[in-house]
Scaffold this motif. Structure first.
Motif, short mmCIF file in Angstrom:
data_model
loop_
_atom_site.label_atom_id
_atom_site.label_comp_id
_atom_site.label_asym_id
_atom_site.label_seq_id
_atom_site.Cartn_x
_atom_site.Cartn_y
_atom_site.Cartn_z
N GLY A 290 0.83 -1.21 0.00
CA GLY A 290 0.00 0.00 0.00
C GLY A 290 0.86 1.25 0.00
N VAL A 291 0.37 2.27 -0.68
CA VAL A 291 1.04 3.56 -0.69
C VAL A 291 -0.04 4.62 -0.45
CG1 VAL A 291 2.38 5.23 -2.05
CG2 VAL A 291 2.73 2.77 -2.41
N HIS A 292 0.21 5.51 0.49
CA HIS A 292 -0.66 6.68 0.63
C HIS A 292 0.17 7.93 0.39
CE1 HIS A 292 -2.68 10.05 2.65
NE2 HIS A 292 -3.76 9.49 2.14
N ILE A 293 -0.35 8.82 -0.44
CA ILE A 293 0.39 10.05 -0.74
C ILE A 293 -0.34 11.22 -0.08
CG2 ILE A 293 1.29 11.54 -2.56
CD1 ILE A 293 1.05 9.09 -4.48
N ALA A 294 0.33 11.85 0.88
CA ALA A 294 -0.24 13.01 1.57
C ALA A 294 0.50 14.27 1.14
CB ALA A 294 -0.14 12.80 3.08
N HIS A 295 0.15 15.37 1.78
CA HIS A 295 0.74 16.65 1.38
C HIS A 295 2.22 16.75 1.75
CE1 HIS A 295 0.83 20.92 0.46
NE2 HIS A 295 1.47 21.10 1.60
N GLU A 296 2.57 16.22 2.92
CA GLU A 296 3.94 16.39 3.39
C GLU A 296 4.77 15.12 3.37
OE1 GLU A 296 3.23 18.09 7.21
OE2 GLU A 296 2.76 20.06 6.36
N HIS A 297 4.12 13.98 3.17
CA HIS A 297 4.85 12.71 3.24
C HIS A 297 4.09 11.64 2.48
CE1 HIS A 297 1.75 11.67 6.13
NE2 HIS A 297 2.03 12.81 6.76
N PHE A 298 4.78 10.52 2.23
CA PHE A 298 4.04 9.36 1.75
C PHE A 298 4.22 8.23 2.75
CE2 PHE A 298 8.15 9.17 -0.57
CZ PHE A 298 8.58 7.88 -0.31
N THR A 299 3.29 7.30 2.75
CA THR A 299 3.31 6.17 3.67
C THR A 299 3.35 4.88 2.86
OG1 THR A 299 1.97 7.43 5.24
CG2 THR A 299 2.10 5.05 5.60
N LEU A 300 4.29 4.01 3.17
CA LEU A 300 4.36 2.69 2.55
C LEU A 300 3.85 1.69 3.58
CD1 LEU A 300 7.96 2.95 1.01
CD2 LEU A 300 5.76 3.59 -0.02
N ALA A 301 3.17 0.67 3.11
CA ALA A 301 2.59 -0.28 4.06
C ALA A 301 2.39 -1.63 3.41
CB ALA A 301 1.24 0.25 4.57
N ALA A 302 2.17 -2.63 4.26
CA ALA A 302 1.77 -3.96 3.77
C ALA A 302 0.65 -4.46 4.67
CB ALA A 302 2.95 -4.92 3.82
N LEU A 303 -0.39 -5.00 4.02
CA LEU A 303 -1.55 -5.54 4.73
C LEU A 303 -1.68 -7.02 4.41
CD1 LEU A 303 -4.33 -2.92 3.81
CD2 LEU A 303 -2.78 -2.87 5.76
N ASP A 304 -2.22 -7.78 5.37
CA ASP A 304 -2.58 -9.16 5.02
C ASP A 304 -4.01 -9.16 4.47
OD1 ASP A 304 -4.43 -9.29 7.11
OD2 ASP A 304 -3.09 -10.39 8.45
N LEU A 305 -4.50 -10.35 4.12
CA LEU A 305 -5.81 -10.41 3.46
C LEU A 305 -6.97 -10.07 4.38
CD1 LEU A 305 -5.56 -13.53 1.08
CD2 LEU A 305 -5.37 -11.11 0.48
N ARG A 306 -6.70 -9.95 5.67
CA ARG A 306 -7.74 -9.46 6.58
C ARG A 306 -7.61 -7.96 6.81
NH1 ARG A 306 -11.05 -13.01 8.73
NH2 ARG A 306 -10.41 -15.18 8.97
N GLY A 307 -6.74 -7.32 6.06
CA GLY A 307 -6.58 -5.88 6.19
C GLY A 307 -5.76 -5.47 7.39
N ARG A 308 -5.08 -6.43 8.02
CA ARG A 308 -4.27 -6.10 9.19
C ARG A 308 -2.91 -5.58 8.73
NH1 ARG A 308 -5.79 -11.56 12.29
NH2 ARG A 308 -4.64 -12.28 10.48
N LEU A 309 -2.47 -4.54 9.41
CA LEU A 309 -1.22 -3.89 9.04
C LEU A 309 -0.03 -4.72 9.50
CD1 LEU A 309 -0.26 -1.22 7.77
CD2 LEU A 309 -0.33 -0.22 10.05
N ARG A 310 0.82 -5.15 8.55
CA ARG A 310 2.00 -5.93 8.91
C ARG A 310 3.23 -5.04 9.08
NH1 ARG A 310 2.00 -11.47 7.90
NH2 ARG A 310 -0.08 -12.27 8.30
N ALA A 311 3.30 -3.98 8.31
CA ALA A 311 4.44 -3.06 8.42
C ALA A 311 4.06 -1.75 7.76
CB ALA A 311 5.67 -3.65 7.73
N SER A 312 4.66 -0.67 8.24
CA SER A 312 4.44 0.61 7.56
C SER A 312 5.60 1.53 7.83
CB SER A 312 3.12 1.26 7.99
OG SER A 312 3.21 1.72 9.31
#
Ligand SMILES: [Zn+2]
Length: 381
Positions: A60-82
């Motif tokens: 996953g990638v989220h692009i905000a105004h001041e930063h971007f966030t990288l992430a990984a989710l499992d198939l239940r949508g649980r955050l494994r790392a960001s």
């Protein structure tokens, strides 16, 4: 869940359920839940099926105004790392190449042995997910940017892009506290202010996915002028930047940062807290309009103060109750987003991809270059 329960809930025949389950097991999306097998009596025990969270991760990638966030989710949508990375520049090329450069290192450092099978990107503003284009992002100053194609090429992966209010609405539908509801609306208040509309479990897009553009609703403060030259627009009044400047003008913070203002509020600064309460009331004005136009079962609000401070949610509810004509009980129908202050942006990106997988699971076989039957690429190496 037992296969016969799947058959009952879906109206499919037992044979069809068996066939689909076999395909989904081969794709690594579900597994036989041996540990939950029901034994007793003669014959083969009933082995239920469960979501397989050990085969695939979604980037996953989220692009905000001041930063971007990288992430990984499992198939239940649980955050494994960001990981949150500040922008060095906000030009589209600079941001997208920074993401493409950083993503492999993030995978290597944080996901030991895993390769995300696909990547979802969430960003504020007007996004056309069909084309993977950010049509307009006011605070970044982006216009007609082919984010999906650019990142897809750079990462060598399947990349889907959507607006973050819609992405989080899909996350709420799949994994959130409002998942029992087919009809809800979601307001995202950050540097951009967006809404998403879910009816019958499906997000409403409209032509070029322009639905949910609430930035210029005339519910803001009359004296505030927006980038288009209008007065009294919603986004220009309540955006993170606008509110952070308000905090500086009021002498609460020394620099225009909403995070700094939240820090003051957390530390017990009453004026900082009051400013968040004022913002919640202002958001309540827009929320009340959405309520009367859409009459959703629930309205979900994602905003720093509402996510963090219970009295902000109450202030917003009071404003909706005072202004909406159709909202019967704000206590049950106005709620804060499910994913918390720290995880919300990280969950948004991957949810774009997870939503596509849940709607059309066999598409994962296409993404990974295999058709069913076969073992998809990606997953644990
Ligand atoms: Zn405007």
């Amino acid at each position: 869940m037992a296969r016969r329960t799947v058959a009952r809930l879906t109206g499919l025949s037992a044979a069809a359920v068996t066939r689909h389950c076999r395909d989904l097991v081969e794709l690594g999306l579900i597994r036989e839940a041996e540990e939950a097998a029901v034994r007793g009596g003669m014959g083969r025990p009933h082995v239920p099926v469960d979501i397989d969270v050990d085969r695939h991760l979604i980037g996953g990638v989220h692009i905000a105004h001041e930063h971007f966030t990288l992430a990984a989710l499992d198939l239940r949508g649980r955050l494994r790392a960001s990981e949150r990375v500040p922008h060095e520049g906000t030009a589209p090329d600079a941001v997208l190449s920074a993401i493409a450069d950083r993503f492999p290192a993030f995978v290597e450092a944080r996901l030991s042995g895993w390769t995300p099978v696909a990547v979802g990107v969430a960003v504020g503003g007007w996004v056309d997910p069909q084309q993977g284009i950010v049509i307009e992002h006011t605070s970044l100053g982006w216009r007609d940017i082919p984010v999906g194609e650019t990142l897809g090429r750079a990462l060598g992966a399947s990349v889907r892009v959507d607006n973050h209010a819609r992405a989080l609405a899909c996350a709420e539908r799949m994994f959130g506290n409002v998942r029992a509801h087919g009809s809800f609306a979601h307001i995202f208040v950050g540097n951009v202010v967006d809404a998403a509309i879910m009816t019958g479990g499906v997000p409403h897009h409209g032509p070029r996915s322009g639905a949910g553009e609430i930035a210029h609703l005339p519910v803001g403060e009359a004296g505030v002028r927006c980038s288009r030259g209008h007065y009294g627009c919603f986004e220009a009044t309540v955006s993170d930047r606008a509110w952070a400047h308000r905090a500086v003008a009021d002498g609460i913070t020394t620099r225009p940062s909403l995070t700094a203002l939240a820090g003051r509020a957390m530390a017990g600064d009453r004026r900082a807290r009051e400013l968040f309460l004022d913002r919640a009331r202002m958001i309540g004005r827009g929320a009340a309009v959405l309520f009367d136009v859409l009459n959703p079962e629930v309205l979900v609000v994602t905003e720093l103060g509402v996510l963090q401070f219970a009295d902000c949610l109450e202030a917003l509810r009071d404003e909706v109750a005072a202004r909406s004509n159709v909202c019967a009980d704000t206590r049950t129908s106005v709620v804060a987003g499910s994913f918390g202050v720290d995880a919300t942006l990280a969950v948004a990106g991957g949810s774009v991809e997870l939503d596509a997988i849940y709607r059309s699971p066999l598409s994962l076989g296409v993404v990974s270059g295999r058709t069913v039957p076969g073992v998809p690429l990606g997953g644990r190496t």
